[in-house]
Design an enzyme around this catalytic site. Structure first.
Site, PDB file in Angstrom:
ATOM      1  N   ARG A  25       0.859  -1.193   0.000  1.00 39.08           N
ATOM      2  CA  ARG A  25       0.000   0.000   0.000  1.00 39.08           C
ATOM      3  C   ARG A  25       0.891   1.237   0.000  1.00 39.08           C
ATOM      4  O   ARG A  25       1.697   1.413   0.911  1.00 39.08           O
ATOM      5  CB  ARG A  25      -0.906  -0.032   1.240  1.00 39.08           C
ATOM      6  CG  ARG A  25      -1.751   1.191   1.372  1.00 39.08           C
ATOM      7  CD  ARG A  25      -2.648   1.210   2.612  1.00 39.08           C
ATOM      8  NE  ARG A  25      -3.205   2.548   2.701  1.00 39.08           N
ATOM      9  CZ  ARG A  25      -3.356   3.250   3.817  1.00 39.08           C
ATOM     10  NH1 ARG A  25      -3.037   2.737   4.988  1.00 39.08           N
ATOM     11  NH2 ARG A  25      -3.828   4.478   3.772  1.00 39.08           N
ATOM     12  N   HIS A  27      -2.901  11.134   1.161  1.00 37.80           N
ATOM     13  CA  HIS A  27      -2.347  10.843   2.493  1.00 37.80           C
ATOM     14  C   HIS A  27      -1.707  12.131   3.043  1.00 37.80           C
ATOM     15  O   HIS A  27      -0.486  12.219   3.181  1.00 37.80           O
ATOM     16  CB  HIS A  27      -1.339   9.690   2.397  1.00 37.80           C
ATOM     17  CG  HIS A  27      -1.038   9.008   3.710  1.00 37.80           C
ATOM     18  ND1 HIS A  27      -1.207   7.665   3.910  1.00 37.80           N
ATOM     19  CD2 HIS A  27      -0.564   9.479   4.883  1.00 37.80           C
ATOM     20  CE1 HIS A  27      -0.849   7.340   5.145  1.00 37.80           C
ATOM     21  NE2 HIS A  27      -0.448   8.429   5.756  1.00 37.80           N
ATOM     22  N   GLU A  33      -7.006   8.533   6.999  1.00 35.72           N
ATOM     23  CA  GLU A  33      -7.093   9.140   8.325  1.00 35.72           C
ATOM     24  C   GLU A  33      -7.534  10.601   8.339  1.00 35.72           C
ATOM     25  O   GLU A  33      -6.784  11.490   8.768  1.00 35.72           O
ATOM     26  CB  GLU A  33      -5.735   9.028   9.038  1.00 35.72           C
ATOM     27  CG  GLU A  33      -5.327   7.597   9.294  1.00 35.72           C
ATOM     28  CD  GLU A  33      -4.155   7.483  10.256  1.00 35.72           C
ATOM     29  OE1 GLU A  33      -3.516   8.498  10.571  1.00 35.72           O
ATOM     30  OE2 GLU A  33      -3.882   6.355  10.677  1.00 35.72           O
ATOM     31  N   ASN A  75      -7.452   1.647  10.375  1.00 34.51           N
ATOM     32  CA  ASN A  75      -6.115   1.842  10.952  1.00 34.51           C
ATOM     33  C   ASN A  75      -6.277   1.837  12.470  1.00 34.51           C
ATOM     34  O   ASN A  75      -7.107   2.589  12.992  1.00 34.51           O
ATOM     35  CB  ASN A  75      -5.516   3.201  10.542  1.00 34.51           C
ATOM     36  CG  ASN A  75      -5.196   3.285   9.062  1.00 34.51           C
ATOM     37  OD1 ASN A  75      -5.446   2.368   8.307  1.00 34.51           O
ATOM     38  ND2 ASN A  75      -4.635   4.416   8.652  1.00 34.51           N
ATOM     39  N   TYR A 100      -4.098   1.881  16.236  1.00 42.16           N
ATOM     40  CA  TYR A 100      -2.832   1.968  16.967  1.00 42.16           C
ATOM     41  C   TYR A 100      -3.003   1.970  18.476  1.00 42.16           C
ATOM     42  O   TYR A 100      -2.241   1.341  19.186  1.00 42.16           O
ATOM     43  CB  TYR A 100      -2.066   3.245  16.575  1.00 42.16           C
ATOM     44  CG  TYR A 100      -1.478   3.197  15.185  1.00 42.16           C
ATOM     45  CD1 TYR A 100      -0.179   2.751  14.974  1.00 42.16           C
ATOM     46  CD2 TYR A 100      -2.231   3.577  14.081  1.00 42.16           C
ATOM     47  CE1 TYR A 100       0.365   2.698  13.699  1.00 42.16           C
ATOM     48  CE2 TYR A 100      -1.701   3.523  12.798  1.00 42.16           C
ATOM     49  CZ  TYR A 100      -0.403   3.085  12.609  1.00 42.16           C
ATOM     50  OH  TYR A 100       0.121   3.027  11.351  1.00 42.16           O
ATOM     51  N   GLU A 146      -3.714  -0.427   8.403  1.00 39.61           N
ATOM     52  CA  GLU A 146      -2.479  -0.062   9.121  1.00 39.61           C
ATOM     53  C   GLU A 146      -2.525  -0.515  10.558  1.00 39.61           C
ATOM     54  O   GLU A 146      -3.539  -0.346  11.233  1.00 39.61           O
ATOM     55  CB  GLU A 146      -2.288   1.463   9.199  1.00 39.61           C
ATOM     56  CG  GLU A 146      -1.670   2.109   8.016  1.00 39.61           C
ATOM     57  CD  GLU A 146      -1.465   3.610   8.235  1.00 39.61           C
ATOM     58  OE1 GLU A 146      -1.079   4.006   9.346  1.00 39.61           O
ATOM     59  OE2 GLU A 146      -1.712   4.357   7.284  1.00 39.61           O
TER      60      GLU A 146
HETATM   61  C1  NOJ Z   1      -0.968   6.434  10.566  1.00 36.94           C
HETATM   62  C2  NOJ Z   1      -0.631   7.306   9.410  1.00 36.94           C
HETATM   63  O1  NOJ Z   1      -1.387   6.936   8.298  1.00 36.94           O
HETATM   64  C3  NOJ Z   1       0.840   7.306   9.085  1.00 36.94           C
HETATM   65  O2  NOJ Z   1       1.084   8.333   8.172  1.00 36.94           O
HETATM   66  C4  NOJ Z   1       1.657   7.456  10.350  1.00 36.94           C
HETATM   67  O3  NOJ Z   1       3.006   7.495  10.083  1.00 36.94           O
HETATM   68  C5  NOJ Z   1       1.332   6.319  11.288  1.00 36.94           C
HETATM   69  N1  NOJ Z   1      -0.064   6.404  11.637  1.00 36.94           N
HETATM   70  C6  NOJ Z   1       2.139   6.320  12.567  1.00 36.94           C
HETATM   71  O4  NOJ Z   1       1.857   7.477  13.274  1.00 36.94           O
END
Ligand code: NOJ
Length: 531
Positions: free
Chosen positions: A100, A145, A190, A329, A331, A401
Site C-alpha cells: 500500500r 495521504h 485518516e 487503521n 494503533y 495499518e
Molecule cells: C498512521 C498514518 O497513516 C501514518 O502516516 C503514520 O506514520 C502512522 N499512523 C504512525 O503514526
C-alpha cells in the site's frame, strides 16, 4: 530462484530457532492477504524534482522546523522517488501479497487541478505499479495521504466546500491512469488526523481552528471521499471490478474505573462514528447524539447555529453506502470518564474531548511506545471491529495499518515482533471467535520514514533505513523476518521468549540475536552478489 533460496534459508534457520517454542493453533485462512504500507510524503523525497509543486508538508516543515521534533523534513526522506526499485525488492523479499503506497497530489497535478498532468509524476507511479505487478505484488493505492498541494491550501484547503470537487477531479485522473492495474483503492487516509489533529494542534497546514475548521474539514473530507467513490463506481468499476473505501484511524475507548459505559460510547461515536456513520450506517448523516450535543454547545457558546455543518438531504444520500469494505487503521486506546469540575481537558484526539467534557486516561499495564500518543492495547483492535460490526452490520474489514515505533531503531526489535504477534492474535480471534470478516492486514510501515511532527526519531519500519547513507540502505529487522514467516505460514508462530519478563530469557534473546546477525550478514553477501 536465487532470492527464493535465500528466503527459504532464512525462514529455515529462523524457524528452527522458534520452532520448538509455543506455536499458536490458530491460522489465517489461505485467502487472507498480508501487506505493508507507506505514504508519499513520508518516503519519496524529491520534494521539488521536475515539475512537482510544494505540498502543505513541504511548506510547513520548511517554514516551521521548530514544530518537528528533530527539525527534519521529507525533502529526501527514504529517496523512494529515485530508489523505488529497492522498495519493490524488499516488498517482494517479504513475500507480501500487497504493497500500500500513496500518490502525491502535487507530484501528479502540480497546479492541484487536472489542467496539466505531470509526465514525470505519471511515469513514476506507473513504473512503481508495473514493478510491483512484475514482482507478483498487488498495488493498493491511497489517493490522498495528508500532502495537499499548497496551491489548494491557499484557497482554503479542506475548509473550502469546493475541495470535494477538486479532490474528485484529482481522483478521476488517478483512476483513469492506473485503474487498469490497481484493484484496491483508498480514497483518503485518516481524516481524523488531517482534520481533527491538524486543526486542533495547528500542524500542517498550520491553521489552528479546533472548533470550526476541524468540522468543516471533516464534512468536506467525507463528501470528497463519497464523490470519488461514486466516480469509480460509475466510470471504472464496470470495466475493472476494483474496490474502493477510505482508511479510518480509530482509537478504542472504554470506561475507566470511575467512568460510565455511556461516556465511552459517546467518545466512540465522536472518534469513530463521525467518520463512519455518514458512510456505513443505513440512515447516513452525523451520529445523532453527537450532532445534538455539538448544536447545543454551539448555541450555549453564543454561536447562531451549530459549528458542525449539517449534511443536506442530498449530501446524506450522496455519502451513504460509499464503501466496498471497512479500511481500519488501529494503533492505540484510551479510558474515558466525565471531566471533573474545573478539570483541564487535554486536546483531542490524544488526551480528551473538550467538546463533550470527556477526559482520557490509560491503564498502567498498557505499555508506552513513542510518539507521545502511543499506548499499546492489542485487544482494542478486536473490540473495535466488533463494535463497528455491531453499529453498521456485517461487512468486509481490511486492516489498512497498524504498527509500532521505537526511538533506538535497533535491528533486533523484539518489542515490534511482540507488537505484531499480539495484534495478529487479536485478528485471528476476530476471525475465528467473533466471525468478523477480516480479509487483510497491513503493517505500518515497510521501512523507517519521516514520522510527521516526530521527524525521523520514531522508527516504525520493518526495515531500518540509514538516513546518513546516500543510497538510504534498507536493512531488515528481526520483525521483518518474523512478518515474512507469518506471511509464508499463515501462523503467528510466537517466539517463546518474552522481552518484557526477566525470567532468564535475555540471554536467549541475545543468542538468537547473534544468530540473527549472522543470517543478515549472509543475506547481504548473497544479495550483494546477486546485484
Ligand atoms: C498512521 C498514518 O497513516 C501514518 O502516516 C503514520 O506514520 C502512522 N499512523 C504512525 O503514526
Amino acid at each position: 530462484m536465487y532470492l527464493h533460496l535465500q528466503s527459504v534459508f532464512i525462514i529455515f534457520v529462523v524457524g528452527s530457532v522458534w520452532s520448538h517454542k509455543n506455536v499458536s493453533e490458530l491460522k489465517f485462512p489461505p485467502w487472507f492477504k498480508f501487506g505493508a504500507a507507506t505514504a508519499a510524503y513520508q518516503i519519496e523525497g524529491g520534494w521539488n524534482i521536475s515539475d512537482k509543486s510544494p505540498s502543505i508538508w513541504d511548506v510547513f516543515t520548511h517554514e516551521s522546523p521548530g514544530m518537528i521534533s528533530d527539525g527534519g523534513a521529507g525533502d529526501e526522506a527514504c529517496d523512494s522517488y529515485r530508489l523505488w526499485r529497492e522498495d519493490v525488492k524488499i516488498v517482494a523479499d517479504l513475500g507480501l501479497d500487497f504493497y500500500r503506497f500513496s500518490i502525491s497530489w502535487p507530484r501528479l497535478l502540480p497546479s492541484g487541478f487536472p489542467d496539466r498532468i505531470s509526465s514525470a509524476g505519471r511515469r513514476y507511479y506507473s513504473e512503481l505499479i508495473d514493478g510491483l505487478l512484475a514482482a507478483g505484488v498487488e498495488p493498493v493505492v491511497t489517493v490522498y495521504h495528508w500532502d495537499l498541494p499548497q496551491s489548494l491550501q491557499d484557497l482554503g484547503g479542506w475548509t473550502n466546500p469546493l475541495i470535494s470537487d477538486w479532490f474528485a477531479d484529482y481522483a478521476r485522473v488517478v483512476f483513469s491512469l492506473y485503474a487498469d492495474r490497481v484493484k484496491t483503492w483508498i480514497t483518503i487516509n485518516e481524516p481524523v488526523i488531517y482534520c481533527d489533529a491538524s486543526y486542533t494542534m495547528g500542524v500542517a497546514p498550520k491553521v489552528q481552528s479546533p472548533e470550526i475548521g476541524l468540522y468543516l474539514c471533516k464534512k468536506h473530507a467525507l463528501i470528497a471521499h463519497a464523490k470519488a467513490w461514486r466516480i469509480y463506481d460509475k466510470e471504472f468499476k464496470p470495466k475493472y471490478h476494483g474496490k474502493v473505501s477510505l482508511s479510518n484511524l480509530i482509537m478504542w475507548f472504554e470506561p475507566d474505573d470511575d467512568g460510565e459505559e455511556e461516556v465511552a460510547e459517546l467518545a466512540r461515536q465522536y472518534g469513530g462514528g463521525m467518520y463512519s456513520h455518514p458512510i456505513y450506517s443505513k440512515e447516513g448523516g452525523w451520529p445523532p447524539a453527537i450532532e445534538q450535543l455539538i448544536a447545543k454547545r454551539s448555541l450555549e457558546q453564543g454561536y447562531p447555529r451549530s459549528r458542525l455543518p449539517a449534511f443536506t438531504e442530498h449530501e446524506i444520500q450522496l455519502t451513504r453506502g460509499t464503501y466496498d469494505f471497512y479500511g481500519l487503521n488501529y494503533y492505540t486506546a484510551r479510558l474515558t470518564r466525565r471531566a471533573r469540575s474545573g478539570e483541564r481537558i487535554g486536546i483531542w484526539p490524544f488526551s480528551g474531548i473538550s467538546e463533550l467534557n470527556i477526559t482520557f486516561t490509560t491503564r498502567p499495564e498498557w505499555k508506552k511506545a513513542p510518539p507521545f500518543w502511543f499506548y499499546i492495547y492489542p485487544e482494542g483492535l478486536r473490540h473495535l471491529m466488533t463494535w463497528l460490526r455491531d453499529q453498521y452490520g456485517d461487512m468486509e474489514f481490511f486492516i489498512t495499518e497498524t504498527g509500532v515505533s521505537d526511538y533506538d531503531g535497533r535491528l533486533h526489535d523484539v518489542d515490534r515482533v511482540e507488537y505484531y504477534q499480539k495484534h495478529l492474535e487479536q485478528v485471528l480471534l476476530s476471525i475465528h471467535e467473533d466471525h468478523v470478516n477480516v480479509t487483510g492486514f497491513t503493517a505500518w510501515t515497510l521501512m523507517d520514514d519521516f514520522e510527521w511532527i516526530d521527524g525521523y526519531r520514531s522508527k516504525f519500519g520493518l526495515y531500518a533505513v540509514d538516513f546518513s547513507d546516500q543510497q538510504r540502505r534498507r536493512t531488515p529487522r528481526t520483525s521483518a523476518v518474523y512478518y515474512r514467516n507469518v506471511v509464508h505460514t499463515g501462523s503467528i508462530t510466537p517466539p517463546k521468549y518474552s522481552p518484557y519478563s526477566d525470567n532468564g530469557v535475555t540471554n536467549k534473546i541475545f543468542s538468537c540475536t547473534n544468530l540473527y546477525s549472522l543470517i543478515i550478514t549472509v543475506y547481504y553477501v548473497l544479495d550483494f552478489q546477486n546485484c
